[in-house]
Design a protein around this motif. Structure first.
Motif, PDB file in Angstrom:
ATOM      1  N   ILE A  72       0.843  -1.196   0.000  1.00 28.80           N
ATOM      2  CA  ILE A  72       0.000   0.000   0.000  1.00 28.80           C
ATOM      3  C   ILE A  72       0.878   1.246   0.000  1.00 28.80           C
ATOM      4  CG2 ILE A  72      -1.878  -1.152   1.241  1.00 28.80           C
ATOM      5  CD1 ILE A  72      -0.965   0.362   3.761  1.00 28.80           C
ATOM      6  N   GLU A 108      -4.202  -6.227   1.964  1.00 28.92           N
ATOM      7  CA  GLU A 108      -5.587  -5.844   2.270  1.00 28.92           C
ATOM      8  C   GLU A 108      -5.795  -5.714   3.779  1.00 28.92           C
ATOM      9  OE1 GLU A 108      -7.840  -8.859   0.356  1.00 28.92           O
ATOM     10  OE2 GLU A 108      -7.607  -8.002  -1.659  1.00 28.92           O
ATOM     11  N   LYS A 109      -5.223  -6.636   4.528  1.00 29.31           N
ATOM     12  CA  LYS A 109      -5.338  -6.567   5.986  1.00 29.31           C
ATOM     13  C   LYS A 109      -4.620  -5.323   6.522  1.00 29.31           C
ATOM     14  CE  LYS A 109      -5.759 -11.540   6.788  1.00 29.31           C
ATOM     15  NZ  LYS A 109      -5.153 -12.747   7.422  1.00 29.31           N
ATOM     16  N   HIS A 147      -4.112  -2.539   4.911  1.00 31.31           N
ATOM     17  CA  HIS A 147      -4.934  -1.388   4.536  1.00 31.31           C
ATOM     18  C   HIS A 147      -6.071  -1.172   5.534  1.00 31.31           C
ATOM     19  CE1 HIS A 147      -8.587   0.184   2.490  1.00 31.31           C
ATOM     20  NE2 HIS A 147      -7.732   1.113   2.059  1.00 31.31           N
ATOM     21  N   ASN A 148      -6.750  -2.242   5.902  1.00 31.78           N
ATOM     22  CA  ASN A 148      -7.878  -2.137   6.830  1.00 31.78           C
ATOM     23  C   ASN A 148      -7.421  -1.695   8.223  1.00 31.78           C
ATOM     24  OD1 ASN A 148      -9.620  -2.996   4.802  1.00 31.78           O
ATOM     25  ND2 ASN A 148      -9.446  -5.157   5.373  1.00 31.78           N
ATOM     26  N   GLN A 156      -6.489   2.018   8.450  1.00 35.15           N
ATOM     27  CA  GLN A 156      -7.640   2.919   8.398  1.00 35.15           C
ATOM     28  C   GLN A 156      -8.066   3.341   9.812  1.00 35.15           C
ATOM     29  OE1 GLN A 156      -9.100   4.328   5.872  1.00 35.15           O
ATOM     30  NE2 GLN A 156      -8.345   3.172   4.107  1.00 35.15           N
ATOM     31  N   LYS A 173      -3.275   9.591   4.227  1.00 31.70           N
ATOM     32  CA  LYS A 173      -4.142   9.116   3.153  1.00 31.70           C
ATOM     33  C   LYS A 173      -3.617   7.752   2.692  1.00 31.70           C
ATOM     34  CE  LYS A 173      -6.122  13.377   1.363  1.00 31.70           C
ATOM     35  NZ  LYS A 173      -6.385  14.200   0.150  1.00 31.70           N
ATOM     36  N   SER A 184      -3.840   4.367   0.480  1.00 31.98           N
ATOM     37  CA  SER A 184      -4.329   3.887  -0.820  1.00 31.98           C
ATOM     38  C   SER A 184      -4.930   2.494  -0.682  1.00 31.98           C
ATOM     39  CB  SER A 184      -3.173   3.841  -1.828  1.00 31.98           C
ATOM     40  OG  SER A 184      -2.322   2.741  -1.541  1.00 31.98           O
ATOM     41  N   GLU A 185      -5.635   2.093  -1.709  1.00 34.32           N
ATOM     42  CA  GLU A 185      -6.086   0.716  -1.811  1.00 34.32           C
ATOM     43  C   GLU A 185      -4.859  -0.175  -2.079  1.00 34.32           C
ATOM     44  OE1 GLU A 185      -9.108  -0.554  -1.378  1.00 34.32           O
ATOM     45  OE2 GLU A 185      -9.899   1.442  -0.868  1.00 34.32           O
ATOM     46  N   PRO A 186      -4.952  -1.464  -1.773  1.00 33.51           N
ATOM     47  CA  PRO A 186      -3.808  -2.361  -2.017  1.00 33.51           C
ATOM     48  C   PRO A 186      -3.382  -2.373  -3.480  1.00 33.51           C
ATOM     49  CG  PRO A 186      -5.414  -3.417  -0.596  1.00 33.51           C
ATOM     50  CD  PRO A 186      -6.065  -2.156  -1.095  1.00 33.51           C
ATOM     51  N   HIS A 187      -2.076  -2.402  -3.712  1.00 34.25           N
ATOM     52  CA  HIS A 187      -1.499  -2.502  -5.053  1.00 34.25           C
ATOM     53  C   HIS A 187      -0.886  -3.893  -5.226  1.00 34.25           C
ATOM     54  CE1 HIS A 187      -1.567   1.860  -6.253  1.00 34.25           C
ATOM     55  NE2 HIS A 187      -1.716   1.982  -4.942  1.00 34.25           N
TER      56      HIS A 187
END
Length: 241
Positions: A102, A187-188, A190-191, A194, A210, A212-215
């Protein structure tokens, strides 16, 4: 007939009997002689030479196989050493890495601040808390403003400016790149970020994160400086050990 004459006759009879036995044995089992003619001998000699040549070729083939095996084993050792070296360099941060992860942009909340203009330096402790939290959530490689972080990296305030290994973090936004083991871990991460405590800490200091979504593929640059090793000596080994 006297006793002496009887003994003489007996001796002569024994001698004659022994000679007859020897003659009979000689006739019964004659000496075996090589009766092969010249052509047969030549043919047998050719066969022996062909067998000898076949054995020589087999020996040469086995020697070539052994030499090839030794070469392949030597190359295999070299390949393993090179792979190990590259792995160690990657772990030390000396090579560029690519993987899922991310992006986090650190920005100032004040809208009056124009993009790219110098801003008040972010306190080092905020950066350190963010890095600690990222590591806790599975970060493998991290860069800040394209400066690769390694085990020996230092984040500190120098003359009122926060620096990472001597490089100033004075231009906003500051981009933080993080790669992890897999897209699922990204993904984990990223969550979790947040709702991270680091975001609250930055907000108190008038900054925001800020995320980002996972890349699927992020590129993190290699460490730019040389890594110095201190307090390390060559190990002394006993002779013959």
């Amino acid at each position: 007939m006297g006793q002496k004459s009887y003994l003489s006759m007996t001796g002569i009879t024994l001698i004659i009997g022994f000679m007859l036995a020897v003659q009979y044995h000689t006739v019964k089992e004659p000496i075996v002689r090589d009766t092969r003619d010249t052509s047969q001998l030549r043919e047998d000699l050719v066969k022996e030479k062909e067998l000898n040549l076949s054995l020589i070729r087999e020996i040469q083939s086995n020697e070539e196989k052994l030499e090839k095996y030794e070469t392949e084993r030597s190359q295999s050792k070299e390949q393993i050493l090179n792979e190990t070296l590259m792995e160690l360099k990657s772990e030390a941060g000396l090579t560029e890495v690519k993987g899922p992860g991310i992006l986090i942009n650190i920005e100032q909340i004040n809208d009056a601040l124009l993009f790219g203009e110098p801003a008040q330096s972010i306190p080092p402790y905020l950066i350190q808390r963010l890095i600690n939290e990222l590591n806790q959530y599975g970060a493998k490689h991290i860069s800040i403003a394209d400066q690769r972080l390694v085990n020996s990296s230092v984040i500190r305030d120098i003359n009122g400016q926060t620096k990472v290994d001597g490089y100033s973090l004075h231009t906003l936004p500051i981009e933080v790149k993080i790669t992890v083991e897999s897209l699922e871990v990204a993904e984990k991460l990223h969550n979790r970020m947040q709702v991270s405590s680091s975001a609250d800490d930055f907000f108190v200091e008038n900054y925001q994160l800020k995320i980002s979504e996972p890349h699927a593929n992020l590129i993190i640059p290699a460490y730019k400086d040389s890594i110095s090793i201190r307090q390390m000596e060559l190990a002394e080994t006993d002779k013959g050990g």
